[in-house]
Design a protein around this motif. Structure first.
Motif, PDB file in Angstrom:
ATOM      1  N   THR A  50      21.729  48.679   5.419  1.00  0.00           N
ATOM      2  CA  THR A  50      20.814  47.832   6.206  1.00  0.00           C
ATOM      3  C   THR A  50      21.585  46.982   7.218  1.00  0.00           C
ATOM      4  OG1 THR A  50      19.461  47.681   4.229  1.00  0.00           O
ATOM      5  CG2 THR A  50      19.028  46.043   5.961  1.00  0.00           C
ATOM      6  N   GLN A  51      22.759  46.468   6.794  1.00  0.00           N
ATOM      7  CA  GLN A  51      23.526  45.558   7.658  1.00  0.00           C
ATOM      8  C   GLN A  51      24.103  46.254   8.888  1.00  0.00           C
ATOM      9  OE1 GLN A  51      25.776  44.083   4.015  1.00  0.00           O
ATOM     10  NE2 GLN A  51      25.802  42.255   5.284  1.00  0.00           N
ATOM     11  N   VAL A  52      24.179  47.603   8.830  1.00  0.00           N
ATOM     12  CA  VAL A  52      24.657  48.342  10.010  1.00  0.00           C
ATOM     13  C   VAL A  52      23.486  49.112  10.632  1.00  0.00           C
ATOM     14  CG1 VAL A  52      27.081  48.383   9.316  1.00  0.00           C
ATOM     15  CG2 VAL A  52      25.565  50.238   8.569  1.00  0.00           C
ATOM     16  N   ASP A  53      22.276  48.603  10.356  1.00  0.00           N
ATOM     17  CA  ASP A  53      21.042  49.115  10.976  1.00  0.00           C
ATOM     18  C   ASP A  53      20.723  50.564  10.597  1.00  0.00           C
ATOM     19  OD1 ASP A  53      18.739  48.751  12.449  1.00  0.00           O
ATOM     20  OD2 ASP A  53      19.667  49.219  14.380  1.00  0.00           O
ATOM     21  N   VAL A  54      21.129  50.933   9.366  1.00  0.00           N
ATOM     22  CA  VAL A  54      20.742  52.254   8.824  1.00  0.00           C
ATOM     23  C   VAL A  54      19.913  51.950   7.581  1.00  0.00           C
ATOM     24  CG1 VAL A  54      21.517  54.434   7.838  1.00  0.00           C
ATOM     25  CG2 VAL A  54      22.828  53.378   9.705  1.00  0.00           C
ATOM     26  N   HIS A  55      18.655  52.350   7.572  1.00  0.00           N
ATOM     27  CA  HIS A  55      17.742  51.871   6.523  1.00  0.00           C
ATOM     28  C   HIS A  55      17.566  52.911   5.423  1.00  0.00           C
ATOM     29  CE1 HIS A  55      17.460  48.290   8.840  1.00  0.00           C
ATOM     30  NE2 HIS A  55      17.496  49.093   9.887  1.00  0.00           N
ATOM     31  N   ARG A  56      18.715  53.221   4.795  1.00  0.00           N
ATOM     32  CA  ARG A  56      18.805  54.147   3.676  1.00  0.00           C
ATOM     33  C   ARG A  56      19.467  53.402   2.519  1.00  0.00           C
ATOM     34  NH1 ARG A  56      18.640  59.333   5.509  1.00  0.00           N
ATOM     35  NH2 ARG A  56      17.784  59.729   3.442  1.00  0.00           N
ATOM     36  N   GLN A  57      19.169  53.832   1.275  1.00  0.00           N
ATOM     37  CA  GLN A  57      19.652  53.089   0.098  1.00  0.00           C
ATOM     38  C   GLN A  57      21.105  53.451  -0.224  1.00  0.00           C
ATOM     39  OE1 GLN A  57      16.925  53.303  -3.227  1.00  0.00           O
ATOM     40  NE2 GLN A  57      15.168  52.845  -1.943  1.00  0.00           N
ATOM     41  N   ILE A  58      22.003  52.830   0.520  1.00  0.00           N
ATOM     42  CA  ILE A  58      23.451  53.100   0.361  1.00  0.00           C
ATOM     43  C   ILE A  58      24.199  51.772   0.402  1.00  0.00           C
ATOM     44  CG2 ILE A  58      25.481  54.255   1.332  1.00  0.00           C
ATOM     45  CD1 ILE A  58      23.501  56.106   2.855  1.00  0.00           C
ATOM     46  N   ILE A  59      25.078  51.561  -0.609  1.00  0.00           N
ATOM     47  CA  ILE A  59      25.951  50.383  -0.549  1.00  0.00           C
ATOM     48  C   ILE A  59      27.387  50.781  -0.887  1.00  0.00           C
ATOM     49  CG2 ILE A  59      24.056  48.810  -1.127  1.00  0.00           C
ATOM     50  CD1 ILE A  59      24.941  48.462  -3.835  1.00  0.00           C
ATOM     51  N   VAL A  60      28.321  50.034  -0.320  1.00  0.00           N
ATOM     52  CA  VAL A  60      29.734  50.198  -0.693  1.00  0.00           C
ATOM     53  C   VAL A  60      30.220  48.836  -1.185  1.00  0.00           C
ATOM     54  CG1 VAL A  60      30.250  52.126   0.868  1.00  0.00           C
ATOM     55  CG2 VAL A  60      30.539  49.789   1.701  1.00  0.00           C
ATOM     56  N   ILE A  61      31.093  48.883  -2.215  1.00  0.00           N
ATOM     57  CA  ILE A  61      31.580  47.654  -2.843  1.00  0.00           C
ATOM     58  C   ILE A  61      33.036  47.845  -3.236  1.00  0.00           C
ATOM     59  CG2 ILE A  61      31.404  46.345  -5.046  1.00  0.00           C
ATOM     60  CD1 ILE A  61      28.397  46.614  -4.826  1.00  0.00           C
ATOM     61  N   ASP A  62      33.847  46.808  -3.055  1.00  0.00           N
ATOM     62  CA  ASP A  62      35.194  46.807  -3.649  1.00  0.00           C
ATOM     63  C   ASP A  62      35.537  45.365  -3.998  1.00  0.00           C
ATOM     64  OD1 ASP A  62      37.739  47.040  -4.524  1.00  0.00           O
ATOM     65  OD2 ASP A  62      38.452  48.302  -2.875  1.00  0.00           O
ATOM     66  N   THR A  63      35.417  45.040  -5.286  1.00  0.00           N
ATOM     67  CA  THR A  63      35.720  43.673  -5.731  1.00  0.00           C
ATOM     68  C   THR A  63      37.091  43.624  -6.420  1.00  0.00           C
ATOM     69  OG1 THR A  63      34.449  44.085  -7.744  1.00  0.00           O
ATOM     70  CG2 THR A  63      33.309  42.918  -5.981  1.00  0.00           C
ATOM     71  N   SER A  64      37.869  44.717  -6.312  1.00  0.00           N
ATOM     72  CA  SER A  64      39.186  44.724  -6.962  1.00  0.00           C
ATOM     73  C   SER A  64      40.158  43.843  -6.172  1.00  0.00           C
ATOM     74  CB  SER A  64      39.738  46.150  -7.046  1.00  0.00           C
ATOM     75  OG  SER A  64      40.071  46.618  -5.752  1.00  0.00           O
ATOM     76  N   GLU A  65      41.142  43.266  -6.900  1.00  0.00           N
ATOM     77  CA  GLU A  65      42.124  42.407  -6.216  1.00  0.00           C
ATOM     78  C   GLU A  65      42.974  43.197  -5.238  1.00  0.00           C
ATOM     79  OE1 GLU A  65      44.711  39.613  -8.253  1.00  0.00           O
ATOM     80  OE2 GLU A  65      42.898  38.894  -9.281  1.00  0.00           O
ATOM     81  N   ALA A  66      43.313  44.424  -5.631  1.00  0.00           N
ATOM     82  CA  ALA A  66      44.176  45.257  -4.781  1.00  0.00           C
ATOM     83  C   ALA A  66      43.402  45.897  -3.627  1.00  0.00           C
ATOM     84  CB  ALA A  66      44.832  46.339  -5.628  1.00  0.00           C
ATOM     85  N   ARG A  67      42.078  45.770  -3.645  1.00  0.00           N
ATOM     86  CA  ARG A  67      41.217  46.346  -2.597  1.00  0.00           C
ATOM     87  C   ARG A  67      41.425  47.865  -2.501  1.00  0.00           C
ATOM     88  NH1 ARG A  67      37.592  43.761  -0.732  1.00  0.00           N
ATOM     89  NH2 ARG A  67      37.846  43.878   1.509  1.00  0.00           N
ATOM     90  N   ASP A  68      41.509  48.491  -3.693  1.00  0.00           N
ATOM     91  CA  ASP A  68      41.760  49.939  -3.726  1.00  0.00           C
ATOM     92  C   ASP A  68      40.778  50.685  -4.624  1.00  0.00           C
ATOM     93  OD1 ASP A  68      42.563  49.043  -6.192  1.00  0.00           O
ATOM     94  OD2 ASP A  68      44.592  49.860  -6.098  1.00  0.00           O
ATOM     95  N   THR A  69      39.631  50.029  -4.965  1.00  0.00           N
ATOM     96  CA  THR A  69      38.670  50.653  -5.884  1.00  0.00           C
ATOM     97  C   THR A  69      37.288  50.643  -5.227  1.00  0.00           C
ATOM     98  OG1 THR A  69      40.029  49.716  -7.649  1.00  0.00           O
ATOM     99  CG2 THR A  69      37.923  50.692  -8.304  1.00  0.00           C
TER     100      THR A  69
END
Ligand code: K1U
Ligand code: ZN
Length: 167
Positions: A50-69
């Motif tokens: 949604t935040q990039v103006d594409v209204h499909r049910q897709i999210i990406v997440i990386d809460t790891s400290e190393a930013r590699d997950t």
């Protein structure tokens, strides 16, 4: 790969509801790669289509400290939730604003991965907060909407002032 422009609150496109993804196509794979690149570059710990103006049910997440997950969640659903926690949230669509919001402490999630397979897992702490925040985006909700009317008005004024200032 490309960096995608992120919609800024209170853009009305942030209030659109995302539709489910029926199958993983090359276009969906390319979008996910661009979303991940955009999230890491921002930098952020999550991003909803949604935040990039594409209204499909897709999210990406990386809460790891190393930013590699990197976690890619397509058509995510919360099957169970327990407890409550207050966490300072930020949002790439509302830069410079951090506010405490109440969320479930623990969630059980089902989603499709980029390989088209369903996965189920449990999340807590920042990962649970981030999944709930991103899933709200897919429903056309911004975390600002969970705050008091007074705070919403202040944030709206701050964002409008930022938009008037030259880049
Ligand atoms: O949805 C978004 O705009 C991403 C947002 C996710 C989020 C953060 C904190 C609590 C709930 C949801 C962000 O990533 S804001 C930026 C941020 O918090 C951060 C950036 C770099 C490193 C660590 C955190
Ligand atoms: Zn956000």
């Amino acid at each position: 790969m490309a960096l995608l422009p992120i919609l800024r609150y209170p853009d009305p496109r942030l209030y659109k509801k995302a539709s489910r993804v029926a199958e993983i196509t090359e276009d969906i794979r390319a979008l996910v790669h661009d979303m991940a690149e955009t999230m890491y570059a921002a930098p952020g710990v999550g991003l909803a289509a949604t935040q990039v103006d594409v209204h499909r049910q897709i999210i990406v997440i990386d809460t790891s400290e190393a930013r590699d997950t990197l976690l890619v969640l397509i058509n995510p659903e919360i099957l169970a939730r327990e407890g409550s926690q207050y966490c300072e949230e930020g949002c790439l669509s509302v830069p410079g604003v951090y506010e405490a919001v109440e969320r479930a402490e623990w969630i059980h999630v089902r989603a499709m991965g980029l390989d088209g397979k369903l996965v189920e897992f449990e999340a807590e702490t920042l990962q649970a907060v981030c999944i709930q925040h991103e899933m709200d985006h897919l429903q056309g909700k911004v975390f600002v909407d969970l705050l008091s009317r007074l705070k919403q008005n202040r944030i709206r004024a701050k964002m409008q002032k930022q938009l008037r200032q030259p880049a």
